[in-house]
Design a protein around this motif. Structure first.
Motif, PDB file in Angstrom:
ATOM      1  N   LYS A  13       0.829  -1.209   0.000  1.00  0.00           N
ATOM      2  CA  LYS A  13       0.000   0.000   0.000  1.00  0.00           C
ATOM      3  C   LYS A  13       0.862   1.258   0.000  1.00  0.00           C
ATOM      4  N   VAL A  14       1.902   1.261   0.825  1.00  0.00           N
ATOM      5  CA  VAL A  14       2.802   2.425   0.894  1.00  0.00           C
ATOM      6  C   VAL A  14       3.538   2.612  -0.431  1.00  0.00           C
ATOM      7  N   THR A  16       2.509   1.776  -3.388  1.00  0.00           N
ATOM      8  CA  THR A  16       1.571   2.306  -4.386  1.00  0.00           C
ATOM      9  C   THR A  16       1.375   3.815  -4.204  1.00  0.00           C
ATOM     10  N   GLU A  17       1.230   4.245  -2.976  1.00  0.00           N
ATOM     11  CA  GLU A  17       1.069   5.682  -2.712  1.00  0.00           C
ATOM     12  C   GLU A  17       2.325   6.473  -3.118  1.00  0.00           C
ATOM     13  N   TRP A  18       3.477   5.869  -2.831  1.00  0.00           N
ATOM     14  CA  TRP A  18       4.731   6.562  -3.186  1.00  0.00           C
ATOM     15  C   TRP A  18       4.866   6.714  -4.692  1.00  0.00           C
ATOM     16  N   GLU A  19       4.503   5.676  -5.439  1.00  0.00           N
ATOM     17  CA  GLU A  19       4.584   5.738  -6.892  1.00  0.00           C
ATOM     18  C   GLU A  19       3.664   6.823  -7.446  1.00  0.00           C
ATOM     19  N   GLN A  20       2.471   6.908  -6.903  1.00  0.00           N
ATOM     20  CA  GLN A  20       1.543   7.939  -7.369  1.00  0.00           C
ATOM     21  C   GLN A  20       2.070   9.350  -7.056  1.00  0.00           C
ATOM     22  N   GLU A  21       2.613   9.506  -5.856  1.00  0.00           N
ATOM     23  CA  GLU A  21       3.162  10.824  -5.485  1.00  0.00           C
ATOM     24  C   GLU A  21       4.377  11.172  -6.345  1.00  0.00           C
TER      25      GLU A  21
END
Length: 228
Positions: A13-14, A16-21
């Motif tokens: 989950k982390v 995925t969020e990092w990739e989006q950011e």
């Protein structure tokens, strides 16, 4: 095992969020770089246009200068300068010699220096006196009662006559230098000293002139004055 599984899910989950950011950040940086390049390109474009326009104007001015230089003829310019600035075709006449010590006044002199009937005595050295002679003759004041014409007639070998102003009764104010001291003998006379500058108000025929000095006015002997 459950804890391990939960950690793996949390990590995913982390990530995925990092990739989006990260994607959003890269997009922002890309937009900034596009803006920077666009501004730089536009600035250079405007600057080049201004330089090109200035070069066109300079070239027009240079062309005018070249046309003027093509129409320039050296000989014609020199002839034009000579015609407009010339002062004459003949050189000025030579200055003739005039003897200052001559007794007879030169008729060719247009403006002879005038004196008030004074006689100028020259040093004995001008007449061949010896070098041991240390006495120098100095001018002496003429008698008050002597007429101006009589003074001019009394000349000898060591005197040179100076022109006398025979026009009496002149009322225009003129500056004169005092040659000799004179002490007033009457109330209507004026005390003067050698070297003083006085203003002559009137030149009378009897030899007594009306003069003014430092606001005081009175009669003085005209033969004691010399016109400046």
């Amino acid at each position: 095992e459950n804890v391990y599984k939960q950690n793996i899910e949390q990590l995913d989950k982390v990530r995925t969020e990092w990739e989006q950011e990260h994607i959003k950040t890269c997009e922002v940086f890309q937009l900034q770089e596009c803006d920077r390049i666009t501004i730089l390109r536009n600035s250079l474009w405007v600057h080049c246009n201004q330089l090109s326009l200035q070069c066109v104007k300079d070239d027009e001015l240079y062309e005018e200068v070249r046309v003027s230089l093509e129409n320039c003829i050296v000989e014609s310019d020199i002839d034009y300068f000579i015609k407009t600035k010339m002062t004459g075709t003949q050189p000025p006449e030579a200055i003739g010699y005039e003897n200052y010590y001559s007794r007879e006044p030169s008729r060719r002199s247009s403006s002879p220096s005038q004196s008030c009937g004074m006689m100028k005595r020259f040093s004995g050295l001008l007449h061949g006196s010896s070098k041991n002679n240390t006495e120098i003759a100095t001018p002496s004041a003429p008698p008050l009662g002597m007429a101006l014409q009589e003074i001019t007639e009394r000349t000898d070998g060591v005197y040179a006559s100076i022109f006398v102003n025979e026009e009496a009764g002149i009322t225009s104010s003129q500056d004169y230098r005092v040659l000799y001291d004179y002490t007033a003998q009457n109330m209507d006379e004026l005390d003067i000293s050698e070297g003083d500058i006085v203003v002559v108000i009137e030149e009378n025929e009897d030899g007594w002139w009306t003069a003014e000095r430092n606001g005081q006015r009175g009669f003085v002997p005209g033969s004691y004055l010399q016109k400046l």
